[in-house]
Scaffold this active site. Structure first.
Site, PDB file in Angstrom:
ATOM      1  N   GLY A   1     -41.323 -24.367  -9.070  1.00 47.91           N
ATOM      2  CA  GLY A   1     -41.650 -25.046 -10.310  1.00 47.91           C
ATOM      3  C   GLY A   1     -41.327 -26.516 -10.226  1.00 47.91           C
ATOM      4  N   ALA A   2     -40.192 -26.817  -9.563  1.00 44.90           N
ATOM      5  CA  ALA A   2     -39.764 -28.202  -9.383  1.00 44.90           C
ATOM      6  C   ALA A   2     -38.682 -28.220  -8.313  1.00 44.90           C
ATOM      7  CB  ALA A   2     -39.235 -28.786 -10.693  1.00 44.90           C
TER       8      ALA A   2
ATOM      9  N   GLU B   1     -35.321 -30.879  -6.804  1.00 43.21           N
ATOM     10  CA  GLU B   1     -34.455 -31.983  -7.228  1.00 43.21           C
ATOM     11  C   GLU B   1     -34.236 -33.067  -6.186  1.00 43.21           C
ATOM     12  OE1 GLU B   1     -31.538 -28.665  -5.772  1.00 43.21           O
ATOM     13  OE2 GLU B   1     -33.463 -28.776  -6.809  1.00 43.21           O
ATOM     14  N   ASN B   2     -35.138 -33.274  -5.227  1.00 43.12           N
ATOM     15  CA  ASN B   2     -34.963 -34.335  -4.236  1.00 43.12           C
ATOM     16  C   ASN B   2     -34.351 -35.567  -4.912  1.00 43.12           C
ATOM     17  OD1 ASN B   2     -36.829 -32.740  -2.424  1.00 43.12           O
ATOM     18  ND2 ASN B   2     -38.275 -33.392  -3.982  1.00 43.12           N
TER      19      ASN B   2
ATOM     20  N   HIS C   1     -33.348 -29.818 -16.145  1.00 37.95           N
ATOM     21  CA  HIS C   1     -32.745 -29.035 -15.048  1.00 37.95           C
ATOM     22  C   HIS C   1     -32.663 -29.865 -13.771  1.00 37.95           C
ATOM     23  CE1 HIS C   1     -32.183 -25.045 -12.895  1.00 37.95           C
ATOM     24  NE2 HIS C   1     -32.530 -25.839 -11.882  1.00 37.95           N
ATOM     25  N   GLU C   2     -33.771 -30.495 -13.404  1.00 36.24           N
ATOM     26  CA  GLU C   2     -33.790 -31.250 -12.145  1.00 36.24           C
ATOM     27  C   GLU C   2     -32.947 -32.522 -12.230  1.00 36.24           C
ATOM     28  OE1 GLU C   2     -34.912 -29.619  -9.725  1.00 36.24           O
ATOM     29  OE2 GLU C   2     -35.876 -28.109 -10.971  1.00 36.24           O
TER      30      GLU C   2
ATOM     31  N   HIS D   1     -29.368 -31.749 -11.582  1.00 40.59           N
ATOM     32  CA  HIS D   1     -29.115 -31.626 -10.141  1.00 40.59           C
ATOM     33  C   HIS D   1     -28.746 -32.967  -9.487  1.00 40.59           C
ATOM     34  CE1 HIS D   1     -29.782 -27.512  -9.102  1.00 40.59           C
ATOM     35  NE2 HIS D   1     -31.046 -27.476  -9.506  1.00 40.59           N
TER      36      HIS D   1
ATOM     37  N   GLU E   1     -35.945 -27.640   0.772  1.00 37.80           N
ATOM     38  CA  GLU E   1     -34.955 -26.630   0.394  1.00 37.80           C
ATOM     39  C   GLU E   1     -35.548 -25.241   0.655  1.00 37.80           C
ATOM     40  OE1 GLU E   1     -31.908 -25.888  -3.298  1.00 37.80           O
ATOM     41  OE2 GLU E   1     -34.023 -26.079  -3.779  1.00 37.80           O
TER      42      GLU E   1
END
Length: 798
Positions: free
Chosen positions: A237-238, A240-241, A272-273, A276, A104
C-alpha cells in the site's frame, strides 16, 4: 566489520530491462575479507583499495565473497529490471514508463551488493544517469545535475545514517505540487499522466501529520524534504523510504469516484508512513524479529494522529474494527505467531507482515497507554527516540523507557504479550454478589488452554470504572448490588469476554446505556464465540436483534459487515434471512436511500454497506435501487459497489459487456476494481469466465489482481470457477509474483481457501503439496484452519 558509507552510481533507462551499477563501499574492520548480499546481479569486477581482488559469487545463495582485506571495496556489475515489484522494477502502466525501487525487507541486495541487514546502517551517496527526458527521485534532494549529450547525471545529497531497505530511487517524467511544513519542503509527486490536481488533500495531510508528529515526539523531522510519491504499480500500500515515501496511486489521488473509506484511508496511510520517519527510520529494529517495533507503532500512532487532527471522524472506531478486530480474529487461530516473531530465513520475513505485527502489536500499545497514562506514554517515547536516534533498538529498550516514565513494571507485562502467541478470553460469572473471572487462551478451534497473561483489566459497575492487573488464573471481585456489570468496557484490552446468561441478559436489556465501544465489543466477541462453536446462531442473532436500535455508526457498520460475512458462509439460511433483511430495511428507512445535504460522511459509508447487503440478499431489490441510481457516473462513490452489483444482476447474460464499458470510463483504480469485481457476483458462468479472462489479460494492474480475486471469493457464485482456476493455473500465475517481492500469492491462499474450499476442498489442497508452495506453509495452514471453522459453522447452522 562496520560499513561506514555506500557510494552508488546507477545507469538507468525505463525503456530497458537491465541497469548498470557501480558501488563503492567504505568499511571499518575488514581484516579477513567480507561476505556481501547480492541477488540476481552479474558481478563484473571487484577492487579492494584500488587493486583487483579475487571474489566468488554464489548466485544460488545470494552471497558475494571477497577474501582481500582493506577499507574500500569497488564493485562493477549489471542488474535486472525486476518484473516482480521488488528491487529495481518497472513500475509503469501501459504507456507510462517508470522505474521504482522496493527494498523492504531484503530487496536492496537485488539493487547493489551490500550487507542487507537493518542493523548494518550506513550513509548513502547516490548518483543516477538517465536519458534527459526523465526525472530522478531519491531520499535526499539533488545537489547538482550534470548535463551530457543525450543523458544527465543527477547527484544527490548524502543521506543520514540508515538501513539499506530505506534507500529509494525513482525514475519517470514526474510532476509535483509542494508546500512547506516549517522548514521542510513537502511534495506530492506523480507521473505526468496522473491527475495531480486531485492530490491536494494528500499534500495537506502530509503537512498536518508531519507537524503534529514533530510536536508529539518532541523531535524535528531530520531531512530537508519529504516526497509523497504515487507509483502506478506497487505491491504494497505504501513504503516509508526515508524522505521519499511511495504509495499506490489510489492512496495519493482521490476524486469524486473515491469512497469515504478510501479518503479516510489516505489520511491514515499517509500518517502511518510519516510515523515511520521516526519509528523505523531514525530508530530501527536490530533484526526482523522486532518488525512490530516499526509496524505496530506506525499503526497505533497513525490512528492517534488522525484522531487528533480530525476528531469528528471518530477514527478510533476504525482502529478497533480494522486493527484490533482483525488481529483478534487472526490471533484466535492455532496457526498464529508471537508479536515478536523469530525470523531466521529472509524468505520468512514477508509472512510476518500481517495483522499480528500490525494490529495486535498496535492494540497492545493502546492497552499499555491506557494502563500507564497518556502523558507517561508520550514521555517514554520521547526518551526512547532521543536515546536511540540513528541507532538500532530492541523491544526491551522501549519497555525500559516506558518503565522509567511511568514507574510501573512494563517489561514483565510486555514480555508476555509480545513473546507469547495467542491471547486470553475472560469468563465472567455472577454468584451471590461476587463476580468470578477466569482467563484462558482463546481458540477458534475450541482448544482453550490455561496459559496466563497479565491483563490490565478494566471493568464497570453501574457505569463506574475500575482498573487492576489480572495476572492469575482466577479473580473474584465484590460487586454486591451492582445492576450492570461490564468488562473491557473501553475495549482497551486485547481479549474477549464471555458472560454467563444472567450477566448477558442484563447487558442486552440495558444495551442503550452502553457506550459504542462496549456494544461493539459485545457483538464482536460473540461473533468469535459463534465461530468457535461456543454459542449457537440463535444466540448471536438475538444479540444483533437487541442492538438493532443502536444508531451509532460503529455498531451499524459492524452488524452490516457481520451479516454479509455470515451470508457468504451460510447462504440462504432462513434464520439469518429473517434477521438480516429486516435489519437492512430498518436501517435504510432510518437514514434514507439518498444523502441529505451536509450530512456526516459516515452516514454515506453506512448507506453503501446497507444497500450492498440488500442487493446481495434480496435480488429483487436491484430493480428498486437502479430506479433511484440509474446513472452510474452520477452515483455517489459510497453507493457504487451496491449499484455495480445491481447492474450485474439486471444485465444477466450481458453483465460483462455492461461493466466493461464502465471500467473503461473509470478514472481511478478503486472504481475500476469495484466495477470488475462485481462481475464475479453473476450467476452466469459465462459472465464470470469473461471477467476472469479480462482480469488476467493485462487490462487490470498486476498490483490489483490478487486483492480483486480475494474480494471476488466473497461471492458464493464465484467459488466453483475460482476453485477450478486455482487447480489449473494458480502456480503459473503466482510465479509472476516473485517470492521475494510480495506476499500476495500466500495471502490469496490464506484468504480464498476458507471460501472457495467449502465444496470439494480436496481439489484445492492437492495443489498445495507442490514444491512451489513450500515457503507458503504458514498461509496454507491458516487457510485450512479457517475453512474447517467455516464448515463447522455451516453444519451447526443447518
Amino acid at each position: 566489520m562496520q560499513i561506514r558509507s555506500y557510494t552508488l552510481h546507477f545507469i538507468l533507462d525505463p525503456q530497458k530491462g537491465s541497469f548498470r551499477g557501480d558501488t563503492l563501499i567504505q568499511i571499518d574492520g575488514m581484516d579477513d575479507g567480507c561476505v556481501l548480499d547480492a541477488v540476481g546481479l552479474k558481478i563484473e569486477n571487484v577492487e579492494v583499495d584500488d587493486k583487483i581482488a579475487q571474489f566468488r559469487y554464489d548466485e544460488s545463495k545470494g552471497k558475494l565473497s571477497i577474501n582481500t582485506s582493506g577499507s574500500r571495496i569497488h564493485i562493477l556489475y549489471e542488474g535486472s529490471i525486476d518484473s516482480g515489484m521488488v528491487g529495481m522494477y518497472a513500475a509503469g502502466y501501459k504507456e507510462v514508463k517508470m522505474l521504482s525501487t522496493q527494498l523492504e525487507a531484503v530487496g536492496a541486495r537485488r539493487l547493489f551488493p551490500c550487507i542487507d541487514n537493518p542493523e548494518h546502517k550506513a550513509t548513502f551517496n547516490v548518483s543516477v544517469s538517465v536519458p534527459k527526458r526523465y526525472d530522478v527521485i531519491s531520499n535526499t534532494d539533488p545537489i547538482r545535475i550534470e548535463e551530457q549529450l543525450t543523458s544527465k547525471i543527477v547527484v544527490f545529497d548524502e543521506t543520514p545514517i540508515m538501513s539499506t531497505y530505506l534507500l529509494y530511487i525513482g525514475v519517470a517524467e514526474f510532476q509535483d505540487i509542494e508546500d512547506h511544513a516549517g522548514k521542510t519542503i513537502v511534495r506530492v509527486k506523480t507521473t505526468k499522466n496522473a491527475n495531480i490536481e486531485h492530490a491536494e488533500q494528500t499534500l495537506s495531510y502530509g503537512i498536518e501529520f508531519l507537524q503534529w508528529l514533530e510536536s508529539y515526539f518532541g523531535m524535528p523531522y531530520v531531512l530537508a524534504k519529504l516526497d509523497l510519491i504515487a507509483v502506478p504499480q506497487f505491491s504494497s500500500g505504501a513504503m516509508e523510504n526515508w524522505g521519499a515515501i511511495t504509495f499506490r496511486e489510489m492512496y495519493v489521488i482521490a476524486d469524486k469516484s473515491s469512497s469515504t473509506i478510501v479518503k479516510r484511508r489516505i489520511a491514515e496511510v499517509t500518517a502511518h508512513e510519516i510515523v515511520h520517519q521516526w519509528f523505523g527510520n531514525l530508530v530501527t529494529m536490530k533484526w526482523w524479529d522486532d518488525l512490530w517495533l516499526n509496524e505496530s507503532f506506525a499503526t497505533f500512532m497513525a490512528y492517534k494522529a488522525v484522531d487528533a487532527i480530525y476528531p469528528d471522524w471518530n477514527y478510533w472506531d476504525d482502529f478497533l474494527m480494522q486493527e484490533t478486530g482483525s488481529a483478534l480474529q487472526e490471533d484466535s487461530l492455532q496457526e498464529t505467531h508471537p508479536v515478536e516473531a523469530h525470523v531466521k530465513d529472509p524468505n520468512e520475513i514477508e509472512q510476518i507482515f500481517d495483522h499480528i505485527s500490525y494490529g495486535k502489536g498496535g492494540s497492545i500499545l493502546r492497552m499499555i497507554e491506557h494502563y500507564i497514562g497518556f502523558n507517561a506514554f508520550q514521555d517514554g517515547l520521547h526518551s526512547y527516540l532521543t536515546k536511540y536516534a540513528y541507532k538500532n533498538a530492541e523491544g526491551e529498550d522501549l519497555w525500559k523507557a516506558l518503565e522509567e516514565s511511568s514507574g510501573k513494571n512494563i517489561s514483565a507485562i510486555m514480555r508476555t504479550w509480545v513473546k507469547q502467541e495467542g491471547h486470553p478470553f475472560v469468563e465472567a460469572k455472577l454468584i451471590n454478589g461476587q463476580l468470578f473471572l477466569q482467563q484462558k487462551r482463546f481458540s477458534l478451534a475450541g482448544q482453550a488452554s490455561d496459559i496466563l497473561w497479565p491483563i490490565p483489566l478494566v471493568y464497570c459497575l453501574d457505569g463506574k470504572e475500575y482498573r487492576q492487573l489480572f495476572d492469575q488464573k482466577q479473580l473474584t471481585i465484590e460487586v454486591k448490588n451492582s445492576k450492570r456489570i461490564e468488562i473491557n468496557s473501553d475495549r482497551s484490552g486485547f481479549y474477549e469476554v464471555l458472560y454467563d446468561e444472567q450477566l448477558l441478559v442484563t447487558l442486552l436489556e440495558n444495551i442503550q446505556e452502553l457506550n459504542s465501544y462496549a456494544v461493539w465489543g459485545l457483538l464482536f466477541d460473540y461473533s468469535l464465540f459463534l465461530e468457535a462453536g461456543m454459542i449457537c446462531l440463535d444466540t448471536y442473532l438475538d444479540i444483533i436483534q437487541a442492538a438493532k436500535s443502536c444508531s451509532d455508526a460503529m455498531i451499524v457498520r459492524f452488524i452490516a459487515s457481520s451479516l454479509k460475512g455470515l451470508y457468504t458462509i451460510l447462504g440462504e439460511n432462513v434464520k439469518l434471512q429473517n434477521i438480516a433483511l429486516p435489519y437492512f430495511q430498518y436501517q435504510i428507512e432510518r437514514i434514507g436511500m439518498k444523502a441529505n445535504e451536509n450530512e456526516d460522511s459516515v452516514l454515506s459509508l453506512i448507506r453503501g454497506s446497507i444497500l450492498e447487503g440488500l442487493v446481495l440478499m434480496d435480488p429483487s431489490f436491484s430493480t428498486t435501487l437502479l430506479k433511484i441510481y440509474s446513472d452510474y457516473d452520477q452515483t455517489p462513490a459510497d453507493i457504487r459497489t451496491a449499484v455495480s452489483l445491481a447492474l450485474v444482476a439486471q444485465a444477466k447474460e450481458n453483465a460483462f459487456e455492461t461493466m466493461l464499458t464502465l471500467f473503461h470510463g473509470a478514472s481511478i483504480d478503486e472504481d475500476k476494481i469495484r466495477i470488475i469485481r462485481s462481475v464475479f457476483s453473476s450467476n452466469f458462468p459465462t459472465v464470470q469466465k469473461k471477467g476472469l479472462d479480462f482480469v488476467l489479460g493485462g487490462e487490470v494492474k498486476k498490483q490489483d489482481i490478487p486483492l480483486l480475486l480475494i474480494r471476488a471469493s466473497a461471492f458464493k457464485s464465484s467459488h466453483k470457477m475460482l476453485r477450478e482456476w486455482m487447480q489449473s493455473s494458480f502456480v503459473s500465475f503466482a510465479k509472476n509474483y516473485d517470492a521475494g517481492a510480495t506476499r500476495w500469492p500466500a495471502e490469496m491462499i490464506e484468504a480464498m481457501t476458507p471460501y472457495i474450499g467449502m465444496e470439494e476442498s480436496d481439489k484445492i489442497f492437492s495443489i498445495y503439496s507442490e514444491p512451489f508452495f513450500a515457503d507458503m506453509k504458514y498461509a496454507i495452514e491458516k487457510g485450512k484452519e479457517m475453512l474447517d471453522i467455516n464448515l463447522k459453522l455451516l453444519h451447526a447452522a443447518e
